[in-house]
Design a protein around this motif. Structure first.
Motif, mmCIF file in Angstrom:
data_model
loop_
_atom_site.group_PDB
_atom_site.id
_atom_site.type_symbol
_atom_site.label_atom_id
_atom_site.label_comp_id
_atom_site.label_asym_id
_atom_site.label_seq_id
_atom_site.Cartn_x
_atom_site.Cartn_y
_atom_site.Cartn_z
ATOM 1 N N GLY A 1 -8.787 21.064 25.969
ATOM 2 C CA GLY A 1 -8.460 21.409 27.333
ATOM 3 C C GLY A 1 -6.866 21.252 27.449
ATOM 4 N N ALA A 2 -6.361 22.294 28.266
ATOM 5 C CA ALA A 2 -4.985 22.308 28.266
ATOM 6 C C ALA A 2 -4.544 22.498 29.891
ATOM 7 N N SER A 3 -3.184 21.838 30.145
ATOM 8 C CA SER A 3 -2.569 22.013 31.301
ATOM 9 C C SER A 3 -1.627 23.179 31.409
ATOM 10 N N ARG A 4 -1.189 23.362 32.613
ATOM 11 C CA ARG A 4 -0.421 24.632 32.778
ATOM 12 C C ARG A 4 0.951 24.402 32.127
ATOM 13 N N VAL A 5 1.266 23.036 32.012
ATOM 14 C CA VAL A 5 2.661 22.838 30.908
ATOM 15 C C VAL A 5 2.325 23.299 29.760
ATOM 16 N N ASP A 6 1.193 22.760 29.315
ATOM 17 C CA ASP A 6 0.690 23.149 27.623
ATOM 18 C C ASP A 6 0.764 24.734 27.517
ATOM 19 N N ILE A 7 0.144 25.435 28.556
ATOM 20 C CA ILE A 7 0.033 26.663 28.449
ATOM 21 C C ILE A 7 1.386 27.516 28.497
ATOM 22 N N SER A 8 2.403 26.919 29.352
ATOM 23 C CA SER A 8 3.829 27.500 29.249
ATOM 24 C C SER A 8 4.441 27.085 28.018
ATOM 25 N N ALA A 9 4.366 25.946 27.443
ATOM 26 C CA ALA A 9 5.066 25.511 26.267
ATOM 27 C C ALA A 9 4.679 26.650 24.837
ATOM 28 N N LEU A 10 3.144 26.965 25.131
ATOM 29 C CA LEU A 10 2.874 27.666 24.009
ATOM 30 C C LEU A 10 3.415 28.943 23.970
ATOM 31 N N GLN A 11 3.486 29.694 25.171
ATOM 32 C CA GLN A 11 4.254 30.795 25.353
ATOM 33 C C GLN A 11 5.656 30.816 25.029
ATOM 34 N N ASN A 12 6.240 29.829 24.823
ATOM 35 C CA ASN A 12 7.674 29.911 24.355
ATOM 36 C C ASN A 12 7.810 29.467 22.988
ATOM 37 N N THR A 13 6.807 29.637 22.047
ATOM 38 C CA THR A 13 6.607 29.438 20.788
ATOM 39 C C THR A 13 5.974 30.288 19.923
ATOM 40 N N THR A 14 5.439 30.038 18.900
ATOM 41 C CA THR A 14 4.486 30.901 18.150
ATOM 42 C C THR A 14 3.264 29.910 17.840
ATOM 43 N N TYR A 15 2.265 30.844 17.375
ATOM 44 C CA TYR A 15 1.055 30.090 17.046
ATOM 45 C C TYR A 15 1.448 29.188 15.897
ATOM 46 N N SER A 16 2.053 29.649 14.880
ATOM 47 C CA SER A 16 2.282 28.890 13.683
ATOM 48 C C SER A 16 3.126 27.593 13.906
ATOM 49 N N ALA A 17 4.051 27.709 14.645
ATOM 50 C CA ALA A 17 4.902 26.758 14.984
ATOM 51 C C ALA A 17 3.910 25.675 15.734
ATOM 52 N N TRP A 18 3.305 25.924 16.628
ATOM 53 C CA TRP A 18 2.215 25.151 17.411
ATOM 54 C C TRP A 18 1.496 24.251 16.452
ATOM 55 N N LEU A 19 1.046 24.935 15.419
ATOM 56 C CA LEU A 19 -0.130 24.385 14.675
ATOM 57 C C LEU A 19 0.840 23.450 13.646
ATOM 58 N N ASP A 20 2.008 23.863 13.373
ATOM 59 C CA ASP A 20 2.955 23.081 12.387
ATOM 60 C C ASP A 20 3.102 21.821 13.209
ATOM 61 N N ALA A 21 3.478 21.963 14.590
ATOM 62 C CA ALA A 21 3.677 20.810 15.457
ATOM 63 C C ALA A 21 2.674 20.005 15.354
ATOM 64 N N GLN A 22 1.593 20.209 15.633
ATOM 65 C CA GLN A 22 0.057 19.600 15.597
ATOM 66 C C GLN A 22 0.042 18.742 14.382
ATOM 67 N N PHE A 23 -0.088 19.480 13.383
ATOM 68 C CA PHE A 23 0.087 18.824 12.060
ATOM 69 C C PHE A 23 1.077 17.704 11.658
ATOM 70 N N ALA A 24 2.088 17.819 12.185
ATOM 71 C CA ALA A 24 2.921 16.845 12.021
ATOM 72 C C ALA A 24 3.010 15.622 13.040
#
Length: 280
Positions: free
Chosen positions: A177-200
């Motif tokens: 589940g995601a909040s509006r803040v999470d959705i907005s944050a993803l819009q300002n980055t890329t899928y790959s960058a989001w995944l890399d951040a989660q892995f880290a």
């Protein structure tokens, strides 16, 4: 084995030149034995210059992209992308063999050879002919080729969501589940960058350590699983490593273990330790 199969078929049909007779190809195409098929990879299709030509055949990139790839669209695309193996255009023929319904197209090649491409009612893709040394072979399912046929509907590596709806859809699949803040944050980055951040992200306090910190290591809890649910929900709801939590939950639903079925002392710690392993 494939070579032997090819030679046997040629011999049975009286030579390579007879493989291309309409009756011989029709007989093969209308009685495919899918249960005996071998497994292949995926058909390598759509180099850039062929993909451009096939887009015109599919109606151009301006046309709305369907959510499901149909057999006829796939076969049209295969004819454009692999025109040497599947020289078209050909018409799809409906058939049924051993209780399995399918549509197929047959293609005549040089020297009396042929290829048959079949798509079953459950979307499996099969090829029989020169391409497979005359051994019926499965090449995945239609959904495996969706991004090949409709690349405009699949983000390129490094791309991000085009809008909030796409971001929300991705987060619904990758997290719990995601909040509006999470959705907005993803819009300002890329899928790959989001995944890399989660892995880290660090794993955070383990379930075992949380139980100990909350006093559930006291002897009075040795035969209960008090505190276990609290810790599991704690991480599912509040942990920052949302992707890890989604994956560990999925694994726990595949490799199921229940505190109710663990007839040992300190079973809360046993299941907590198992949950920690799934996260690691």
């Amino acid at each position: 084995m494939a070579a032997v199969g090819a030679l046997s078929l040629v011999s049975a049909c009286g030579g390579a030149n007879e493989l291309n007779t309409a009756d011989a190809v029709f007989a093969k195409a209308s009685s495919l034995s899918f249960q005996d098929a071998e497994q292949g990879g995926l058909l390598e299709m759509a180099p850039a210059k062929v993909r451009s030509a096939s887009k015109q055949q599919l109606g151009g990139t301006a046309a709305p992209t369907p959510k499901v790839l149909t057999a006829d669209v796939f076969l049209n695309f295969a004819e454009a992308a692999l025109s040497t193996q599947f020289p078209g255009p050909q018409t799809t023929v409906d058939a049924s063999s051993q209780g399995i319904s399918y549509g197929y197209r047959s293609y005549s090649l040089a020297d009396g050879q042929f290829n048959i491409v079949a798509v079953t009612s459950d979307s499996k893709v099969f090829v029989l002919g020169a391409l497979t040394a005359y051994v019926l072979t499965q090449f995945g399912v239609l959904s495996d080729y969706f991004c090949t046929v409709y690349p405009q509907n699949c983000p390129a590596p490094g791309a991000g969501p085009a809008n909030a709806t796409e971001a929300a859809r991705f987060l619904a699949q990758a997290t719990l589940g995601a909040s509006r803040v999470d959705i907005s944050a993803l819009q300002n980055t890329t899928y790959s960058a989001w995944l890399d951040a989660q892995f880290a992200l660090a794993q955070g306090q383990s379930h075992v350590d949380w139980l100990k910190a909350k006093g559930y290591g006291d002897a009075q809890y040795s035969t209960s699983y008090a505190g276990l649910d609290n810790s599991l929900w704690r991480k599912l709801i509040t942990a920052k490593d949302a992707l890890r939590q989604k994956v560990s939950l999925a694994l726990s639903e595949i490799l199921v273990a229940s505190a109710e079925g663990v007839a040992i002392r300190w079973r809360a710690f046993a299941i907590a330790s198992y949950a920690d392993i799934l996260e690691s």
